[in-house]
Design an enzyme around this catalytic site. Structure first.
Site, PDB file in Angstrom:
ATOM      1  N   GLN A   1       0.816  -1.214   0.000  1.00 59.33           N
ATOM      2  CA  GLN A   1       0.000   0.000   0.000  1.00 59.33           C
ATOM      3  C   GLN A   1       0.851   1.267   0.000  1.00 59.33           C
ATOM      4  O   GLN A   1       0.325   2.373  -0.076  1.00 59.33           O
ATOM      5  CB  GLN A   1      -0.921  -0.007   1.225  1.00 59.33           C
ATOM      6  CG  GLN A   1      -1.914  -1.155   1.225  1.00 59.33           C
ATOM      7  CD  GLN A   1      -2.591  -1.349   2.575  1.00 59.33           C
ATOM      8  OE1 GLN A   1      -2.412  -0.567   3.512  1.00 59.33           O
ATOM      9  NE2 GLN A   1      -3.366  -2.411   2.683  1.00 59.33           N
TER      10      GLN A   1
ATOM     11  N   HIS B   1      -0.591   0.029   5.584  1.00 61.79           N
ATOM     12  CA  HIS B   1      -1.092   1.057   6.491  1.00 61.79           C
ATOM     13  C   HIS B   1      -0.105   2.213   6.703  1.00 61.79           C
ATOM     14  O   HIS B   1       0.404   2.424   7.794  1.00 61.79           O
ATOM     15  CB  HIS B   1      -1.474   0.439   7.845  1.00 61.79           C
ATOM     16  CG  HIS B   1      -2.498  -0.647   7.750  1.00 61.79           C
ATOM     17  ND1 HIS B   1      -2.916  -1.376   8.830  1.00 61.79           N
ATOM     18  CD2 HIS B   1      -3.196  -1.129   6.686  1.00 61.79           C
ATOM     19  CE1 HIS B   1      -3.817  -2.268   8.449  1.00 61.79           C
ATOM     20  NE2 HIS B   1      -3.991  -2.129   7.139  1.00 61.79           N
TER      21      HIS B   1
ATOM     22  N   GLU C   1     -14.234   3.871  10.278  1.00 64.32           N
ATOM     23  CA  GLU C   1     -14.680   4.910  11.208  1.00 64.32           C
ATOM     24  C   GLU C   1     -14.652   6.309  10.598  1.00 64.32           C
ATOM     25  O   GLU C   1     -13.808   6.636   9.764  1.00 64.32           O
ATOM     26  CB  GLU C   1     -13.794   4.905  12.460  1.00 64.32           C
ATOM     27  CG  GLU C   1     -13.928   3.648  13.291  1.00 64.32           C
ATOM     28  CD  GLU C   1     -13.096   3.669  14.549  1.00 64.32           C
ATOM     29  OE1 GLU C   1     -13.136   2.668  15.297  1.00 64.32           O
ATOM     30  OE2 GLU C   1     -12.401   4.684  14.812  1.00 64.32           O
TER      31      GLU C   1
ATOM     32  N   TYR D   1      -8.257   6.932  20.241  1.00 62.12           N
ATOM     33  CA  TYR D   1      -9.393   6.423  19.471  1.00 62.12           C
ATOM     34  C   TYR D   1      -9.505   4.895  19.508  1.00 62.12           C
ATOM     35  O   TYR D   1     -10.333   4.322  18.816  1.00 62.12           O
ATOM     36  CB  TYR D   1      -9.349   6.996  18.047  1.00 62.12           C
ATOM     37  CG  TYR D   1      -9.702   8.464  18.117  1.00 62.12           C
ATOM     38  CD1 TYR D   1     -11.010   8.910  17.979  1.00 62.12           C
ATOM     39  CD2 TYR D   1      -8.733   9.405  18.464  1.00 62.12           C
ATOM     40  CE1 TYR D   1     -11.336  10.238  18.128  1.00 62.12           C
ATOM     41  CE2 TYR D   1      -9.050  10.747  18.618  1.00 62.12           C
ATOM     42  CZ  TYR D   1     -10.358  11.155  18.455  1.00 62.12           C
ATOM     43  OH  TYR D   1     -10.678  12.486  18.642  1.00 62.12           O
TER      44      TYR D   1
ATOM     45  N   TYR E   1      -9.842 -10.561   9.746  1.00 61.84           N
ATOM     46  CA  TYR E   1     -10.234 -10.854   8.367  1.00 61.84           C
ATOM     47  C   TYR E   1     -10.730 -12.287   8.183  1.00 61.84           C
ATOM     48  O   TYR E   1     -11.486 -12.574   7.260  1.00 61.84           O
ATOM     49  CB  TYR E   1      -9.075 -10.554   7.407  1.00 61.84           C
ATOM     50  CG  TYR E   1      -8.856  -9.070   7.201  1.00 61.84           C
ATOM     51  CD1 TYR E   1      -9.793  -8.301   6.512  1.00 61.84           C
ATOM     52  CD2 TYR E   1      -7.730  -8.429   7.702  1.00 61.84           C
ATOM     53  CE1 TYR E   1      -9.615  -6.940   6.332  1.00 61.84           C
ATOM     54  CE2 TYR E   1      -7.532  -7.066   7.524  1.00 61.84           C
ATOM     55  CZ  TYR E   1      -8.479  -6.326   6.834  1.00 61.84           C
ATOM     56  OH  TYR E   1      -8.295  -4.976   6.666  1.00 61.84           O
TER      57      TYR E   1
END
Length: 274
Positions: A58, A126, A219, A229, A240
């Site tokens: 990513q 991420h 979210e 958070y 997953y």
């Protein structure tokens, strides 16, 4: 009757990730694979000499943003997956700014955020990377948990956080953890899994954030200074493979999302529409 009409503004782009309009019909566009373009409907110029990014998983060349005073100062901000000088397999999100000369050459580069060498991590997950500004000189950027979920709760690590710096990279005196021993002083909030949308609401000044959950539990958060958070202590999602990630959707002292999506919609960019 169609309520949304779609037209192709620019085509033949390779994994476009960030788009920043600098005119009514002109934008800077990053490709995850490592190039940035000055794009208009009838022309495309490559910006040469931008920093090298690591196109892994990513990661890659990610967001592009321009200074709120871009017309006067010309600063352009980039976020990207940066490889360690000691080991190209070790990666972390990096933030720089620079300017583009008349010959489309990147110049005057300044590093605004670079993690400590020991906090670079293997893997391509991420990176976060969204950049946004408020009207008080602050720059906010996100770093995802890099696939190491428990580090999102560790203030001595940069990943799994929303960071706040000044536009020149200096640390605001009122950041919540500037006095916390060992903490990254740029951290503004923590317990954030992988934030890929941030925006300052133009009327309220609130920083809103969208964040990828795991299997469910994407979210929408209103980000507050110093707030936790909850990732991975609380989540509306599951692993997953469908197994329980955490039995808790709420715990004392941990912020609740303003909204959440289960099943996941893979929530990414965020903007305010009026």
């Amino acid at each position: 009757q169609d309520q949304v009409q779609i037209e192709t503004w620019a085509g033949d782009l390779d994994e476009p990730w960030g788009v920043q309009f600098i005119g009514a019909d002109t934008a800077l566009v990053t490709e995850k694979t490592g190039k940035m373009w000055h794009v208009s409907p009838d022309n495309r110029l490559e910006i040469r000499g931008i920093p090298t990014s690591a196109n892994v998983g990513q990661g890659g060349l990610l967001d592009v943003a321009v200074d709120p005073d871009y017309a006067e100062n010309g600063w352009i901000y980039l976020s990207f997956a940066h490889a360690s000088a000691s080991d190209p397999d070790l990666l972390m999100t990096k933030i720089v700014r620079g300017k583009v000369g008349d010959d489309s050459i990147w110049m005057d580069e300044q590093t605004l955020f670079e993690a400590r060498p020991e906090h670079y991590l293997k893997g391509g997950r991420h990176f976060g990377s969204r950049i946004t500004f408020d009207d008080r000189g602050h720059l906010y950027f996100s770093v995802g948990d890099r696939g190491h979920k428990d580090m999102a709760q560790d203030l001595t690590k940069p990943n799994g956080k929303i960071h706040r710096i000044m536009r020149d990279g200096t640390i605001p005196n009122d950041n919540p953890f500037v006095e916390t021993e060992g903490a990254y002083p740029s951290i503004y909030s923590y317990g954030n899994r992988n934030p890929q949308g941030t925006i300052i609401h133009p009327e309220t000044g609130v920083l809103w954030e969208t964040e990828h959950g795991p299997k469910g539990g994407d979210e929408l958060n209103a980000i507050k200074s110093g707030a936790n958070y909850g990732w991975p202590k609380i989540s509306y999602g599951r692993n997953y493979n469908g197994t329980v990630l955490t039995p808790h959707t709420s715990l004392p002292g941990l912020e609740q999302p303003a909204s959440q999506w289960t099943p996941s919609i893979a929530v990414c960019g965020l903007d305010v529409y009026t």
